[in-house]
Write an enzyme that holds these catalytic residues in place. Structure first.
Site, short mmCIF file in Angstrom:
data_model
loop_
_atom_site.label_atom_id
_atom_site.label_comp_id
_atom_site.label_asym_id
_atom_site.label_seq_id
_atom_site.Cartn_x
_atom_site.Cartn_y
_atom_site.Cartn_z
CE LYS A 17 -6.91 -3.01 12.72
NZ LYS A 17 -5.78 -3.50 11.88
CE1 TYR A 67 -9.10 -5.78 7.97
CE2 TYR A 67 -9.88 -7.01 9.89
CZ TYR A 67 -9.25 -5.89 9.35
OH TYR A 67 -8.78 -4.90 10.17
CG ASN A 71 -2.32 -2.20 12.52
OD1 ASN A 71 -3.42 -2.50 12.98
ND2 ASN A 71 -2.05 -2.24 11.23
CG HIS A 98 -10.09 -0.82 9.70
ND1 HIS A 98 -9.51 -1.57 8.70
CD2 HIS A 98 -11.20 -0.25 9.15
CE1 HIS A 98 -10.25 -1.46 7.59
NE2 HIS A 98 -11.28 -0.67 7.85
CD GLU A 138 -13.72 -1.09 5.41
OE1 GLU A 138 -12.81 -1.68 4.83
OE2 GLU A 138 -13.53 -0.10 6.16
P1 IDP Z 1 -4.32 -1.39 6.46
O1 IDP Z 1 -5.02 -1.74 7.76
O2 IDP Z 1 -3.21 -0.42 6.67
O3 IDP Z 1 -5.29 -0.98 5.37
P2 IDP Z 1 -4.13 -3.96 5.11
O4 IDP Z 1 -3.07 -4.35 4.13
O5 IDP Z 1 -5.50 -3.68 4.58
O6 IDP Z 1 -3.58 -2.74 5.95
O7 IDP Z 1 -4.21 -5.15 6.16
C1 IDP Z 1 -5.29 -5.23 7.05
C2 IDP Z 1 -4.76 -5.57 8.43
O8 IDP Z 1 -4.14 -6.85 8.39
C3 IDP Z 1 -3.64 -4.64 8.95
O9 IDP Z 1 -4.14 -3.46 9.53
C4 IDP Z 1 -2.97 -5.52 9.97
O10 IDP Z 1 -3.72 -5.62 11.19
C5 IDP Z 1 -3.02 -6.88 9.26
N1 IDP Z 1 -1.81 -7.13 8.46
C6 IDP Z 1 -1.46 -6.52 7.29
N2 IDP Z 1 -0.30 -7.01 6.81
C7 IDP Z 1 0.09 -7.96 7.68
C8 IDP Z 1 1.24 -8.84 7.74
O11 IDP Z 1 2.11 -8.83 6.87
N3 IDP Z 1 1.30 -9.66 8.83
C9 IDP Z 1 0.33 -9.70 9.79
N4 IDP Z 1 -0.75 -8.89 9.77
C10 IDP Z 1 -0.87 -8.04 8.74
MG MG Z 2 -6.80 -2.11 4.48
#
Ligand code: IDP
Ligand code: MG
Length: 138
Positions: free
Chosen positions: A9, A49, A112, A115, A126
Site C-alpha cells: 500500500k 473495494y 496498514n 492488502h 482481484e
Molecule cells: P483487510 O484488509 O484486513 O481485509 P478489510 O475489512 O477488508 O480489512 O478493510 C479493507 C481496508 O480498509 C483495510 O485493510 C484498511 O486499510 C481499511 N480499513 C478497515 N477498517 C477500517 C476502519 O475501521 N477505519 C479505517 N480504515 C479501515
Molecule cells: Mg479485506
C-alpha cells in the site's frame, strides 16, 4: 496451487518498504506470478473495494489507496490466501500478532501497509481486476 492478490500500500511504498515486503514474500515460499507498480485513480480504488462501498471508511480508504503508488502482486503458493493473511496479520496493526507485516510495519488501521485477498473467489476477482491472463506467469 492457489493464488492470492497482494498490494504493497502507499504508506509502505512511501517509506521504502517494497524490498523488505518482497523479501518476506519470497522467504515464505510464494512465487510471484505477476507484479506491477501503479498509481490508482480514485475510481480504480473504488472499483477494487466496491464490497466496502457502504462502510463509513470507504471514502477515506479509497482516497488513501489513490494517494500514491502501490505495488500489486499475484502470488502463488499452497494455501496462498490464508497463508498471506496470516503473514499480514490483523487489519489493525495494534491488534496484529508479533512478527506479522502489519504489526511490524503498519501505521494504523487504515495505513496498514499491505492488502491480501480474503477468499479464493475474491482473489480471482482481484487478480483479474489488475492483470490480464497473458501477464500471469505459472
Ligand atoms: P483487510 O484488509 O484486513 O481485509 P478489510 O475489512 O477488508 O480489512 O478493510 C479493507 C481496508 O480498509 C483495510 O485493510 C484498511 O486499510 C481499511 N480499513 C478497515 N477498517 C477500517 C476502519 O475501521 N477505519 C479505517 N480504515 C479501515
Ligand atoms: Mg479485506
Amino acid at each position: 496451487m492457489e493464488k492470492t492478490l497482494a498490494i504493497i500500500k502507499p504508506d509502505a511504498v512511501e517509506r521504502n518498504l517494497i524490498g523488505k515486503i518482497l523479501a518476506r514474500v519470497e522467504a515464505e515460499g510464494f512465487k510471484i506470478a505477476a507484479m506491477k507498480m501503479a498509481h490508482l485513480s480514485k475510481r480504480e480504488a473504488q472499483g477494487f473495494y466496491y464490497v466496502h462501498k457502504q462502510r463509513a471508511f470507504f471514502d477515506d480508504l479509497t482516497t488513501y489507496m489513490s494517494s500514491g503508488p502501490v505495488v500489486i502482486l499475484a502470488l502463488r503458493r499452497e494455501n496462498a490466501v490464508p497463508k498471506w493473511r496470516e503473514i499480514m496479520g490483523a487489519t489493525n496493526p495494534a491488534e496484529a500478532a508479533p512478527g506479522t507485516l502489519r504489526k511490524e510495519l503498519g501505521l494504523n488501521i487504515e495505513k496498514n501497509s499491505t492488502h491480501g485477498s480474503d477468499s479464493p473467489d475474491n482473489a480471482a476477482f482481484e487478480i483479474s481486476y489488475f492483470f490480464s491472463q497473458a501477464n500471469i506467469h505459472g
